[in-house]
Design an enzyme around this catalytic site. Structure first.
Site, PDB file in Angstrom:
ATOM      1  N   ASP A 145      67.835  37.979   7.220  1.00  0.00           N
ATOM      2  CA  ASP A 145      67.376  36.730   6.634  1.00  0.00           C
ATOM      3  C   ASP A 145      68.053  36.602   5.268  1.00  0.00           C
ATOM      4  O   ASP A 145      68.547  37.597   4.728  1.00  0.00           O
ATOM      5  CB  ASP A 145      65.849  36.796   6.503  1.00  0.00           C
ATOM      6  N   ARG A 146      68.116  35.402   4.706  1.00  0.00           N
ATOM      7  CA  ARG A 146      68.807  35.243   3.422  1.00  0.00           C
ATOM      8  C   ARG A 146      67.831  35.264   2.239  1.00  0.00           C
ATOM      9  O   ARG A 146      67.788  36.226   1.479  1.00  0.00           O
ATOM     10  CB  ARG A 146      69.617  33.937   3.420  1.00  0.00           C
ATOM     11  N   ASP A 147      67.041  34.193   2.103  1.00  0.00           N
ATOM     12  CA  ASP A 147      66.174  34.059   0.923  1.00  0.00           C
ATOM     13  C   ASP A 147      65.071  35.124   0.924  1.00  0.00           C
ATOM     14  O   ASP A 147      64.298  35.230   1.872  1.00  0.00           O
ATOM     15  CB  ASP A 147      65.544  32.662   0.901  1.00  0.00           C
ATOM     16  N   ASP A 155      61.283  33.306 -11.473  1.00  0.00           N
ATOM     17  CA  ASP A 155      61.240  32.556 -12.733  1.00  0.00           C
ATOM     18  C   ASP A 155      62.485  31.692 -12.933  1.00  0.00           C
ATOM     19  O   ASP A 155      62.408  30.579 -13.436  1.00  0.00           O
ATOM     20  CB  ASP A 155      61.129  33.522 -13.927  1.00  0.00           C
ATOM     21  N   ASN A 177      66.866  29.863   7.743  1.00  0.00           N
ATOM     22  CA  ASN A 177      66.332  28.499   7.866  1.00  0.00           C
ATOM     23  C   ASN A 177      66.635  27.744   6.584  1.00  0.00           C
ATOM     24  O   ASN A 177      66.258  28.203   5.496  1.00  0.00           O
ATOM     25  CB  ASN A 177      64.796  28.529   8.015  1.00  0.00           C
ATOM     26  N   CYS A 196      69.758  27.143  10.339  1.00  0.00           N
ATOM     27  CA  CYS A 196      69.126  25.961  10.908  1.00  0.00           C
ATOM     28  C   CYS A 196      69.021  24.943   9.785  1.00  0.00           C
ATOM     29  O   CYS A 196      68.366  25.197   8.779  1.00  0.00           O
ATOM     30  CB  CYS A 196      67.736  26.284  11.445  1.00  0.00           C
ATOM     31  N   CYS A 215      63.102  21.927  16.482  1.00  0.00           N
ATOM     32  CA  CYS A 215      64.388  22.385  17.027  1.00  0.00           C
ATOM     33  C   CYS A 215      64.256  23.819  17.560  1.00  0.00           C
ATOM     34  O   CYS A 215      63.300  24.518  17.251  1.00  0.00           O
ATOM     35  CB  CYS A 215      65.464  22.333  15.947  1.00  0.00           C
ATOM     36  N   LYS A 272      63.893  29.629  12.888  1.00  0.00           N
ATOM     37  CA  LYS A 272      63.015  30.777  13.098  1.00  0.00           C
ATOM     38  C   LYS A 272      61.560  30.325  12.900  1.00  0.00           C
ATOM     39  O   LYS A 272      61.324  29.533  12.011  1.00  0.00           O
ATOM     40  CB  LYS A 272      63.356  31.902  12.105  1.00  0.00           C
ATOM     41  N   ASP A 284      61.734  38.804   5.360  1.00  0.00           N
ATOM     42  CA  ASP A 284      60.562  38.925   4.476  1.00  0.00           C
ATOM     43  C   ASP A 284      59.417  37.997   4.886  1.00  0.00           C
ATOM     44  O   ASP A 284      58.459  37.853   4.130  1.00  0.00           O
ATOM     45  CB  ASP A 284      60.964  38.670   3.015  1.00  0.00           C
TER      46      ASP A 284
HETATM   47 MG   LIG Z   1      63.090  34.801   3.616  1.00  0.00          MG
HETATM   48 ZN   LIG Z   2      67.180  23.902  13.751  1.00  0.00          ZN
END
Ligand SMILES: [Mg+2]
Ligand SMILES: [Zn+2]
Length: 176
Positions: free
Chosen positions: A8-10, A19, A55, A93, A101, A105, A130
Site C-alpha cells: 500500500d502507499r499512504d 502535521d 486507492n 484506483c 468499481c 481495495k 495499514d
Molecule cells: Mg494506507
Molecule cells: Zn477503481
C-alpha cells in the site's frame, strides 16, 4: 513463477494525515516514512517484484488530476531508485470511493491483474498495508497479509512499520 510484495502507499511508504501533510496531491507532499528505502532494498534482494497498489479516490473526487498522480508516482519511484530501492510498478484506483468499481481495495483486481501480467504466484506473495481493506484485498487475491499498525483480525503478521516487517516477510517466504 515469480514472487512479489504488494505495498500500500499512504501510511506504508509515505506520511499521510501528519502535521506537515494531509493527503498527497503533489510530488513535494510525499514524505517517505523512516526506513522505507532500506526496507524496499531488502525486499528487492529476495523477491522478484515490488509493487505499489493504492486507492487514490482524490482523483475521482477532483482533488488531483490523474497526470498529477502519475508525477507523484514517478517522483516516488525515482527517489527510491536513488537509494537503490526498486519499485517495479505503481498501480492505483482513481475512482470515487463510492463508485463501486472492482479495483478499489478491499477489492482485489489491481493485485490480481499484476499477478497475471508478471506471472506471479500470489500464494507465495505478500500484501502489506495499514488498513484492513489492504489485508482483505490481499486475501481475496490469495496473498498473505502483513498489517502495519496495532492489530488486525485476519493479517498473518502485525508490525509497527515496513522496515520492522521485512525480516519476518523474508523469513516466512523462505519457509514456503
Ligand atoms: Mg494506507
Ligand atoms: Zn477503481
Amino acid at each position: 513463477m515469480k514472487k512479489a510484495v504488494f505495498l500500500d502507499r499512504d501510511g506504508v511508504i509515505n506520511e499521510v494525515l501528519t502535521d506537515r501533510v494531509k493527503f498527497v496531491n503533489k510530488p513535494h507532499e510525499l514524505y517517505f516514512l523512516p526506513g522505507v528505502p532500506e526496507a524496499v532494498k531488502k525486499l528487492n534482494a529476495f523477491f522478484d517484484y515490488i509493487f505499489v497498489v493504492t486507492n487514490q479516490g482524490g482523483v475521482g473526487l477532483g482533488f488531483m488530476k490523474e497526470s498529477q498522480l502519475q508525477k507523484i508516482h514517478d517522483h516516488m519511484i525515482a527517489e527510491l531508485n536513488k537509494e537503490g530501492a526498486i519499485i517495479h510498478e505503481a498501480v492505483y484506483c482513481p475512482h470515487k470511493p463510492k463508485a463501486g468499481c472492482s479495483c478499489r481495495k478491499p477489492n482485489s483486481k489491481l493485485i490480481v491483474d499484476l499477478g497475471k501480467k508478471y506471472d506471479i504466484d500470489l500464494s507465495q506473495s505478500y500484501m502489506v498495508g495499514d488498513t484492513d481493506t489492504d489485508i482483505i484485498a490481499g486475501k481475496k487475491a490469495g496473498t498473505k497479509g502483513v498489517f502495519l499498525g496495532k492489530s488486525d483480525p485476519i493479517a498473518d503478521a502485525v508490525f509497527p512499520d515496513l522496515l520492522s516487517a521485512v525480516d519476518w516477510i523474508i523469513e516466512d517466504a523462505t519457509k514456503m
